[in-house]
Scaffold this motif. Structure first.
Motif, PDB file in Angstrom:
ATOM      1  N   MET A 138     -40.705  30.171   3.706  1.00  0.00           N
ATOM      2  CA  MET A 138     -39.852  30.613   2.622  1.00  0.00           C
ATOM      3  C   MET A 138     -39.789  32.144   2.673  1.00  0.00           C
ATOM      4  SD  MET A 138     -40.349  29.942  -1.459  1.00  0.00           S
ATOM      5  CE  MET A 138     -41.923  29.262  -1.153  1.00  0.00           C
ATOM      6  N   LYS A 139     -38.574  32.673   2.713  1.00  0.00           N
ATOM      7  CA  LYS A 139     -38.375  34.107   2.810  1.00  0.00           C
ATOM      8  C   LYS A 139     -38.061  34.667   1.424  1.00  0.00           C
ATOM      9  CE  LYS A 139     -36.009  37.414   5.703  1.00  0.00           C
ATOM     10  NZ  LYS A 139     -35.058  37.581   6.797  1.00  0.00           N
ATOM     11  N   LYS A 140     -38.879  35.612   0.965  1.00  0.00           N
ATOM     12  CA  LYS A 140     -38.674  36.254  -0.335  1.00  0.00           C
ATOM     13  C   LYS A 140     -38.063  37.629  -0.110  1.00  0.00           C
ATOM     14  CE  LYS A 140     -42.384  33.866  -2.708  1.00  0.00           C
ATOM     15  NZ  LYS A 140     -43.549  33.981  -3.585  1.00  0.00           N
ATOM     16  N   ARG A 141     -37.087  37.965  -0.952  1.00  0.00           N
ATOM     17  CA  ARG A 141     -36.400  39.257  -0.832  1.00  0.00           C
ATOM     18  C   ARG A 141     -36.447  39.983  -2.171  1.00  0.00           C
ATOM     19  NH1 ARG A 141     -31.031  37.685   2.668  1.00  0.00           N
ATOM     20  NH2 ARG A 141     -32.192  36.853   4.427  1.00  0.00           N
ATOM     21  N   PHE A 142     -36.742  41.272  -2.112  1.00  0.00           N
ATOM     22  CA  PHE A 142     -36.745  42.078  -3.328  1.00  0.00           C
ATOM     23  C   PHE A 142     -35.318  42.345  -3.774  1.00  0.00           C
ATOM     24  CE2 PHE A 142     -41.084  42.968  -2.111  1.00  0.00           C
ATOM     25  CZ  PHE A 142     -41.723  43.058  -3.340  1.00  0.00           C
ATOM     26  N   ILE A 143     -35.127  42.386  -5.087  1.00  0.00           N
ATOM     27  CA  ILE A 143     -33.828  42.693  -5.676  1.00  0.00           C
ATOM     28  C   ILE A 143     -33.891  44.134  -6.158  1.00  0.00           C
ATOM     29  CG2 ILE A 143     -32.126  42.095  -7.431  1.00  0.00           C
ATOM     30  CD1 ILE A 143     -33.384  39.300  -7.524  1.00  0.00           C
ATOM     31  N   ALA A 144     -33.155  45.015  -5.512  1.00  0.00           N
ATOM     32  CA  ALA A 144     -33.185  46.445  -5.841  1.00  0.00           C
ATOM     33  C   ALA A 144     -32.656  46.700  -7.245  1.00  0.00           C
ATOM     34  CB  ALA A 144     -32.362  47.225  -4.829  1.00  0.00           C
ATOM     35  N   GLY A 145     -33.395  47.449  -8.023  1.00  0.00           N
ATOM     36  CA  GLY A 145     -32.971  47.844  -9.355  1.00  0.00           C
ATOM     37  C   GLY A 145     -33.187  46.802 -10.432  1.00  0.00           C
ATOM     38  N   ALA A 146     -33.724  45.637 -10.087  1.00  0.00           N
ATOM     39  CA  ALA A 146     -33.944  44.578 -11.075  1.00  0.00           C
ATOM     40  C   ALA A 146     -35.171  44.905 -11.920  1.00  0.00           C
ATOM     41  CB  ALA A 146     -34.131  43.234 -10.385  1.00  0.00           C
ATOM     42  N   VAL A 147     -35.080  44.617 -13.205  1.00  0.00           N
ATOM     43  CA  VAL A 147     -36.173  44.858 -14.147  1.00  0.00           C
ATOM     44  C   VAL A 147     -36.709  43.520 -14.619  1.00  0.00           C
ATOM     45  CG1 VAL A 147     -36.777  45.896 -16.372  1.00  0.00           C
ATOM     46  CG2 VAL A 147     -35.122  47.023 -14.895  1.00  0.00           C
ATOM     47  N   CYS A 148     -38.026  43.384 -14.624  1.00  0.00           N
ATOM     48  CA  CYS A 148     -38.659  42.142 -15.066  1.00  0.00           C
ATOM     49  C   CYS A 148     -38.449  41.962 -16.568  1.00  0.00           C
ATOM     50  CB  CYS A 148     -40.155  42.180 -14.749  1.00  0.00           C
ATOM     51  SG  CYS A 148     -41.043  40.723 -15.358  1.00  0.00           S
ATOM     52  N   PRO A 149     -37.988  40.778 -17.014  1.00  0.00           N
ATOM     53  CA  PRO A 149     -37.778  40.559 -18.447  1.00  0.00           C
ATOM     54  C   PRO A 149     -39.082  40.478 -19.239  1.00  0.00           C
ATOM     55  CG  PRO A 149     -37.147  38.611 -17.192  1.00  0.00           C
ATOM     56  CD  PRO A 149     -37.521  39.661 -16.209  1.00  0.00           C
ATOM     57  N   ARG A 150     -40.192  40.184 -18.579  1.00  0.00           N
ATOM     58  CA  ARG A 150     -41.468  40.075 -19.291  1.00  0.00           C
ATOM     59  C   ARG A 150     -42.204  41.417 -19.372  1.00  0.00           C
ATOM     60  NH1 ARG A 150     -45.601  35.886 -17.083  1.00  0.00           N
ATOM     61  NH2 ARG A 150     -44.123  34.416 -17.960  1.00  0.00           N
ATOM     62  N   CYS A 151     -42.454  42.052 -18.224  1.00  0.00           N
ATOM     63  CA  CYS A 151     -43.281  43.263 -18.226  1.00  0.00           C
ATOM     64  C   CYS A 151     -42.474  44.556 -18.172  1.00  0.00           C
ATOM     65  CB  CYS A 151     -44.281  43.231 -17.070  1.00  0.00           C
ATOM     66  SG  CYS A 151     -43.553  43.372 -15.424  1.00  0.00           S
ATOM     67  N   GLY A 152     -41.190  44.481 -17.835  1.00  0.00           N
ATOM     68  CA  GLY A 152     -40.329  45.663 -17.818  1.00  0.00           C
ATOM     69  C   GLY A 152     -40.445  46.523 -16.569  1.00  0.00           C
ATOM     70  N   GLU A 153     -41.209  46.085 -15.578  1.00  0.00           N
ATOM     71  CA  GLU A 153     -41.351  46.842 -14.333  1.00  0.00           C
ATOM     72  C   GLU A 153     -40.071  46.740 -13.500  1.00  0.00           C
ATOM     73  OE1 GLU A 153     -43.945  48.674 -12.986  1.00  0.00           O
ATOM     74  OE2 GLU A 153     -44.964  48.521 -14.920  1.00  0.00           O
ATOM     75  N   MET A 154     -39.672  47.860 -12.901  1.00  0.00           N
ATOM     76  CA  MET A 154     -38.480  47.870 -12.065  1.00  0.00           C
ATOM     77  C   MET A 154     -38.870  47.708 -10.604  1.00  0.00           C
ATOM     78  SD  MET A 154     -35.529  50.770 -11.564  1.00  0.00           S
ATOM     79  CE  MET A 154     -34.737  50.553 -13.137  1.00  0.00           C
ATOM     80  N   ASP A 155     -38.011  47.044  -9.837  1.00  0.00           N
ATOM     81  CA  ASP A 155     -38.188  46.822  -8.393  1.00  0.00           C
ATOM     82  C   ASP A 155     -39.423  45.984  -8.062  1.00  0.00           C
ATOM     83  OD1 ASP A 155     -35.881  48.250  -7.874  1.00  0.00           O
ATOM     84  OD2 ASP A 155     -36.942  50.129  -7.558  1.00  0.00           O
ATOM     85  N   LYS A 156     -39.772  45.042  -8.921  1.00  0.00           N
ATOM     86  CA  LYS A 156     -40.892  44.135  -8.671  1.00  0.00           C
ATOM     87  C   LYS A 156     -40.435  42.681  -8.606  1.00  0.00           C
ATOM     88  CE  LYS A 156     -44.004  47.408  -9.031  1.00  0.00           C
ATOM     89  NZ  LYS A 156     -44.757  47.882  -7.910  1.00  0.00           N
ATOM     90  N   ILE A 157     -39.125  42.447  -8.681  1.00  0.00           N
ATOM     91  CA  ILE A 157     -38.565  41.089  -8.693  1.00  0.00           C
ATOM     92  C   ILE A 157     -38.186  40.676  -7.278  1.00  0.00           C
ATOM     93  CG2 ILE A 157     -36.680  39.631  -9.559  1.00  0.00           C
ATOM     94  CD1 ILE A 157     -38.471  40.401 -11.798  1.00  0.00           C
ATOM     95  N   VAL A 158     -38.616  39.471  -6.884  1.00  0.00           N
ATOM     96  CA  VAL A 158     -38.227  38.901  -5.596  1.00  0.00           C
ATOM     97  C   VAL A 158     -37.368  37.667  -5.859  1.00  0.00           C
ATOM     98  CG1 VAL A 158     -40.178  39.754  -4.261  1.00  0.00           C
ATOM     99  CG2 VAL A 158     -40.360  37.565  -5.405  1.00  0.00           C
ATOM    100  N   ASN A 159     -36.486  37.388  -4.934  1.00  0.00           N
ATOM    101  CA  ASN A 159     -35.596  36.236  -4.998  1.00  0.00           C
ATOM    102  C   ASN A 159     -35.925  35.335  -3.826  1.00  0.00           C
ATOM    103  OD1 ASN A 159     -33.446  34.522  -5.525  1.00  0.00           O
ATOM    104  ND2 ASN A 159     -31.985  35.788  -4.424  1.00  0.00           N
ATOM    105  N   TYR A 160     -36.003  34.019  -4.066  1.00  0.00           N
ATOM    106  CA  TYR A 160     -36.232  33.083  -2.974  1.00  0.00           C
ATOM    107  C   TYR A 160     -35.615  31.736  -3.301  1.00  0.00           C
ATOM    108  CZ  TYR A 160     -40.187  31.437  -5.809  1.00  0.00           C
ATOM    109  OH  TYR A 160     -40.964  30.954  -6.821  1.00  0.00           O
ATOM    110  N   HIS A 161     -35.454  30.936  -2.266  1.00  0.00           N
ATOM    111  CA  HIS A 161     -34.796  29.632  -2.332  1.00  0.00           C
ATOM    112  C   HIS A 161     -35.840  28.554  -2.024  1.00  0.00           C
ATOM    113  CE1 HIS A 161     -31.348  26.946  -2.052  1.00  0.00           C
ATOM    114  NE2 HIS A 161     -31.886  26.431  -0.972  1.00  0.00           N
ATOM    115  N   ASP A 162     -35.968  27.556  -2.918  1.00  0.00           N
ATOM    116  CA  ASP A 162     -36.936  26.474  -2.722  1.00  0.00           C
ATOM    117  C   ASP A 162     -36.338  25.170  -3.243  1.00  0.00           C
ATOM    118  OD1 ASP A 162     -39.313  25.168  -2.096  1.00  0.00           O
ATOM    119  OD2 ASP A 162     -40.230  25.641  -4.021  1.00  0.00           O
TER     120      ASP A 162
END
Length: 73
Positions: free
Chosen positions: A1-25
């Protein structure tokens, strides 16, 4: 499974930017925060339809709209 970071995305829970990955399962898309562990299914919407304009019409559609104008003297 390949995970990719989403540039500029902000986590809805912790508010950290550039910590979100997108993957397909298993036919579903997910996003996950590598900082706090937040995980959510991404429900992709269909792409919006283009507005109908004179530029994106076919020649048959353009020909169907032709109107005859009579000039009166």
């Amino acid at each position: 499974m390949k995970k990719r970071f989403i540039a500029g995305a902000v986590c809805p829970r912790c508010g950290e930017m550039d910590k979100i990955v997108n993957y397909h399962d298993s036919d579903k898309n997910y996003r996950e925060c590598v900082a706090c562990g937040f995980k959510d299914e991404i429900r992709l919407q269909s792409s919006p339809q283009d507005l109908e304009t004179r530029v994106n019409k076919t020649e048959e559609q353009k020909a169907a709209e032709v109107q005859v104008v009579k000039l009166m003297d």
